[in-house]
Design a protein around this motif. Structure first.
Motif, PDB file in Angstrom:
ATOM      1  N   MET A   1      49.342 -21.303  -9.595  1.00 56.70           N
ATOM      2  CA  MET A   1      50.575 -21.077  -8.839  1.00 56.70           C
ATOM      3  C   MET A   1      50.226 -20.586  -7.443  1.00 56.70           C
ATOM      4  O   MET A   1      49.240 -19.866  -7.262  1.00 56.70           O
ATOM      5  CB  MET A   1      51.462 -20.053  -9.560  1.00 56.70           C
ATOM      6  CG  MET A   1      52.803 -19.828  -8.906  1.00 56.70           C
ATOM      7  SD  MET A   1      53.883 -18.720  -9.853  1.00 56.70           S
ATOM      8  CE  MET A   1      54.300 -19.771 -11.244  1.00 56.70           C
TER       9      MET A   1
ATOM     10  N   ASP B   1      55.353 -19.997  -3.955  1.00 56.33           N
ATOM     11  CA  ASP B   1      56.168 -20.236  -5.149  1.00 56.33           C
ATOM     12  C   ASP B   1      56.571 -18.914  -5.802  1.00 56.33           C
ATOM     13  O   ASP B   1      57.707 -18.754  -6.265  1.00 56.33           O
ATOM     14  CB  ASP B   1      55.401 -21.090  -6.164  1.00 56.33           C
ATOM     15  CG  ASP B   1      55.060 -22.464  -5.611  1.00 56.33           C
ATOM     16  OD1 ASP B   1      55.900 -23.028  -4.890  1.00 56.33           O
ATOM     17  OD2 ASP B   1      53.959 -22.951  -5.896  1.00 56.33           O
TER      18      ASP B   1
ATOM     19  N   GLU C   1      45.494 -21.434  -4.899  1.00 54.03           N
ATOM     20  CA  GLU C   1      46.042 -21.217  -6.238  1.00 54.03           C
ATOM     21  C   GLU C   1      45.694 -19.784  -6.665  1.00 54.03           C
ATOM     22  O   GLU C   1      44.537 -19.363  -6.553  1.00 54.03           O
ATOM     23  CB  GLU C   1      45.450 -22.203  -7.239  1.00 54.03           C
ATOM     24  CG  GLU C   1      45.891 -23.640  -7.029  1.00 54.03           C
ATOM     25  CD  GLU C   1      47.349 -23.881  -7.473  1.00 54.03           C
ATOM     26  OE1 GLU C   1      47.865 -23.058  -8.247  1.00 54.03           O
ATOM     27  OE2 GLU C   1      47.926 -24.885  -7.017  1.00 54.03           O
TER      28      GLU C   1
END
Length: 290
Positions: free
Chosen positions: A1, A5, A284
């Protein structure tokens, strides 16, 4: 993620500011989430939070309003009077944010203008004649108040304010935002930790947010603070950090991921290190749960 986000999936106040300050998108105000929880704590009989104006910390009306301001709620604050440079400065920020009529605000600004010290900063205890040196806490609060006065469209005393701002900024920049001039030691251990809410206390992230928010040009005196910020982004986000002791209405952030600190840190990096900022957005990360 990715960090964006997580921020966009966070509390509505975090999401709105992320869209506004990082993505350049307007988004409606919301009374959901943290804002709604603060509003539910309001005592409609006493017309206060925490049954007090300035105390108890941090559930009093004053500090609750400071929290709501940091979440950028749409509201109109009431009028207060206080004889303390730091508190008056924070009131100016609250009242200008709420678009209060200029008369009371200008009286407060006149008060702040009176108390700038020879070293360029401000100190709340100077009013009582107990200090000849400025305080990083009070100096940053006054600089934030002056910035908010201009940001929210107040003009009457802007020329006088602009005369004082450079010396106030220089007071912090001479210290690279964190060092004593006399010994080069860290001024206070906790200022290199990042807090939210900041309360009345100084830390390096709060100072960086101030300089970034007024688009102060990059200069070498900011570099150490920026390097500290980037180091703390090692895992792709900032933690919620330690909290200042005191009573709370509720805990806004319950795990290690600091949504508001991360947002504020990204706002600084977007202004001063676009490459590092872009790298963070594409990285990420693993969301911590404890």
């Amino acid at each position: 993620m990715k960090v964006m986000d997580i921020l966009l999936g966070s509390d509505p106040a975090v999401r709105r500011q992320t869209q506004l300050y990082l993505l350049g998108e307007e988004n409606p105000y919301s009374d959901d989430g943290w804002v709604g929880e603060f509003l539910s704590c309001y005592n409609t009989e006493t017309h206060t939070w925490g049954n007090g104006i300035y105390g108890p910390k941090w559930i009093s009306t004053f500090y609750t309003m400071r929290d709501l301001q940091s979440l950028e709620i749409m509201w109109n604050p009431e009028e207060f009077v206080e004889d303390d440079v730091c508190v008056v400065a924070m009131f100016v920020s609250l009242l200008t944010y709420g678009q209060h009529p200029s008369q009371v605000i200008d009286e407060m600004i006149q008060y702040l203008l009176k108390w700038q010290m020879p070293d360029g900063g401000w100190n709340c205890s100077a009013v009582y004649g107990t200090s000849r040196k400025s305080s990083i806490h009070t100096t940053l609060s006054v600089l934030e108040a002056y910035a908010d006065y201009e940001k929210h469209g107040y003009r009457n005393l802007l020329p006088a304010i602009k005369e004082q701002i450079p010396a106030g900024q220089a007071y912090l920049l001479r210290r690279n935002l964190m060092h004593r001039e006399s010994t080069n030691e860290i001024i206070l251990p906790y200022i290199v930790q990042f807090h939210f809410p900041t309360r009345w206390k100084y830390d390096v992230l709060r100072a960086l947010v101030y300089f970034a928010s007024i688009k102060h040009p990059y200069e070498p005196a900011l570099e150490e603070g920026l390097e500290l910020l980037k180091k703390k982004f090692e895992k792709g986000y900032l933690t919620k950090g330690p909290t200042h002791s005191g009573r709370l209405h509720f805990k806004m952030e319950k795990n290690r991921f600091g949504a508001m600190n991360t947002l504020r840190g990204l706002m600084v990096l977007k202004e001063y290190d676009q490459g590092f900022y872009e790298d963070l957005l594409h990285r990420e990360i693993q969301v911590p749960h404890a």
